[in-house]
Design a protein around this motif. Structure first.
Motif, short mmCIF file in Angstrom:
data_model
loop_
_atom_site.label_atom_id
_atom_site.label_comp_id
_atom_site.label_asym_id
_atom_site.label_seq_id
_atom_site.Cartn_x
_atom_site.Cartn_y
_atom_site.Cartn_z
N ALA A 184 0.84 -1.20 0.00
CA ALA A 184 0.00 0.00 0.00
C ALA A 184 0.87 1.25 0.00
O ALA A 184 1.95 1.26 0.60
N SER A 189 -1.75 1.14 5.85
CA SER A 189 -2.89 0.74 5.03
C SER A 189 -2.68 -0.69 4.51
O SER A 189 -1.58 -1.23 4.55
N CYS A 229 -6.08 1.60 -5.43
CA CYS A 229 -5.36 1.17 -4.23
C CYS A 229 -3.86 1.44 -4.31
O CYS A 229 -3.28 1.97 -3.36
N SER A 322 -0.63 10.69 4.68
CA SER A 322 -0.25 9.80 5.78
C SER A 322 -0.32 10.52 7.12
O SER A 322 -0.83 10.00 8.10
N GLN A 380 -8.65 6.66 1.19
CA GLN A 380 -8.08 5.43 1.71
C GLN A 380 -8.96 4.86 2.84
O GLN A 380 -9.23 3.66 2.88
N LYS A 381 -9.40 5.74 3.72
CA LYS A 381 -10.24 5.29 4.84
C LYS A 381 -11.56 4.70 4.31
O LYS A 381 -12.03 3.68 4.80
N GLU A 384 -11.15 1.20 2.76
CA GLU A 384 -10.93 0.15 3.74
C GLU A 384 -12.18 -0.13 4.59
O GLU A 384 -12.16 -1.02 5.42
#
Length: 385
Positions: A184, A189, A229, A322, A380-381, A384
């Motif tokens: 990732a 992640s 991704c 990040s 990203q959150k 997931e």
């Protein structure tokens, strides 16, 4: 926001909403052309213009630049295909099966013309255990690459998506993949499960390309994961074009695709990408694909802007994303692939880190970059779950 307006105009030119760009000024067109160049879309736009898919509003000078880029890329594509076939023959002589990935498999099979799709390199997937031997075989046949011990190559094949780039005698770059995708991009992640062995076993020879390519479902999964991704949408609008063209010209078993997406962890990324294809490339794509859900409009608006972000700021966007997600992991040592190609000592690495810190500080003051970073963290959150 000028960037949002110009970015959406570029997205529109790539699909069914092309007429939305009719009100652009000459200055707008210059800005759009620069963005199209950065995202490798000039040859594709030339093709659309000549087919009457855009209209006649494009300024003559910009249309001429698109035509020239299309011509130059046509020549480059011939060299890349030649290198791909050469590499395939070398590996076949060693008994190593190789599968063309991404643009290497798409440009000659589903795009209107190969010259319309710019490729930075060619991508070939081989088995992890065969990757060191494949790398060595290409070097023996004249491909330029760092001379590395087999144990180093084996270590990279186990931990990285691909080995250090190789260059054909004519200068075409090849990434020899040991895995269909890697780790990732954001610390902390996760990535979807990869089925490298399955992809290799299901691949089939394509007559138009002259090499093996993934099955319809494997290619689609790879394109989705690569865009959403692996790169968090910083691959540009070309990703939507790739997926639309592939799905309209290949018979996808949608039930099998969605079953694997749920089991391997790329269902949400696929939902997002397909919603963007539906919005910008082909209305009805969501219904045709049987997509089980659709993201809300706020997420789609942010995703659109990530597709047309400033590519020069990609590393800084990832670093700031990040931090926004509460992950502060960073790489102090040099990346294994960078070390293999351009090893740097302690002072050299310190200089690289200082340069990165300066760039990051400058980007943190830029409004567009900060917005892209926050949107990337939210993306990203969401993916997931």
């Amino acid at each position: 926001m000028s960037r949002a307006r110009i970015g959406r105009a570029l997205m529109a030119l790539c699909g069914h909403r092309a007429r939305e760009s009719a009100e652009l000024t000459d200055s707008d067109w210059r800005e759009l052309d620069a963005l199209a160049d950065q995202h490798r879309l000039r040859p594709f736009l030339h093709g659309r213009l000549t087919r009457g898919e855009i209209g006649s509003a494009v300024p003559a000078a910009i249309a001429a630049s698109w035509q020239e880029t299309h011509r130059a890329n046509g020549i480059a594509m011939l060299a890349q295909r030649r290198a791909l076939l050469q590499a395939g023959r070398v590996l076949a002589e060693e008994g190593i099966a190789a599968v063309a990935l991404k643009g290497s498999a798409l440009a000659w099979t589903v795009w209107p013309a190969p010259a319309e799709r710019i490729m930075r390199d060619i991508d070939l997937l081989v088995g992890e255990e065969e990757a060191p031997a494949a790398y060595a075989a290409l070097r023996r046949s004249g491909w330029a690459a760092p001379d590395l011990p087999r144990e180093d190559l084996a270590g990279m094949a186990g931990s990285q998506a691909h080995l250090p780039p190789l260059h054909s005698p004519e200068g075409v770059m090849c990434e020899l993949h040991a895995h269909v995708w890697g780790e990732a991009p954001l610390p902390g992640s996760t990535m979807p499960l990869a089925d490298d062995a399955g992809l290799l076993s299901r691949a089939a020879h394509d007559e138009a390309l002259g090499a093996a390519i993934p099955s319809a479902e494997d290619m689609l999964a790879h394109l989705v994961v690569h865009a959403a991704c692996s790169h968090l949408l910083n691959v540009g609008p070309m990703a939507l074009v790739d997926i639309d063209l592939w799905c309209t010209q290949r018979s996808v078993d949608w039930e099998a695709f969605w079953k694997r997406a749920a089991e391997h962890g790329f269902e949400r990324p696929a939902v997002l990408i397909f919603a963007l294809v539906d919005r910008w490339r082909r209305p009805g794509f969501l219904a045709h694909s049987g997509t089980p859900a659709s993201p809300d409009d706020d997420l789609l608006v942010e995703a659109e802007m990530l597709l047309v972000q400033d590519l020069d700021a990609r590393k800084d966007v990832s670093a700031l994303a990040s931090a926004a997600a509460g992950q502060f992991g960073g790489r102090i040592g040099q990346h294994p692939l960078d070390r293999a190609e351009r090893p740097s000592g302690g002072l050299g690495r310190a200089g690289q880190l200082a340069q990165r810190a300066w760039s990051l500080g400058r980007s943190a003051l830029d409004g567009d970059t900060r917005r892209d970073a926050l949107a990337t963290a939210r993306l990203q959150k969401w993916m997931e779950g």
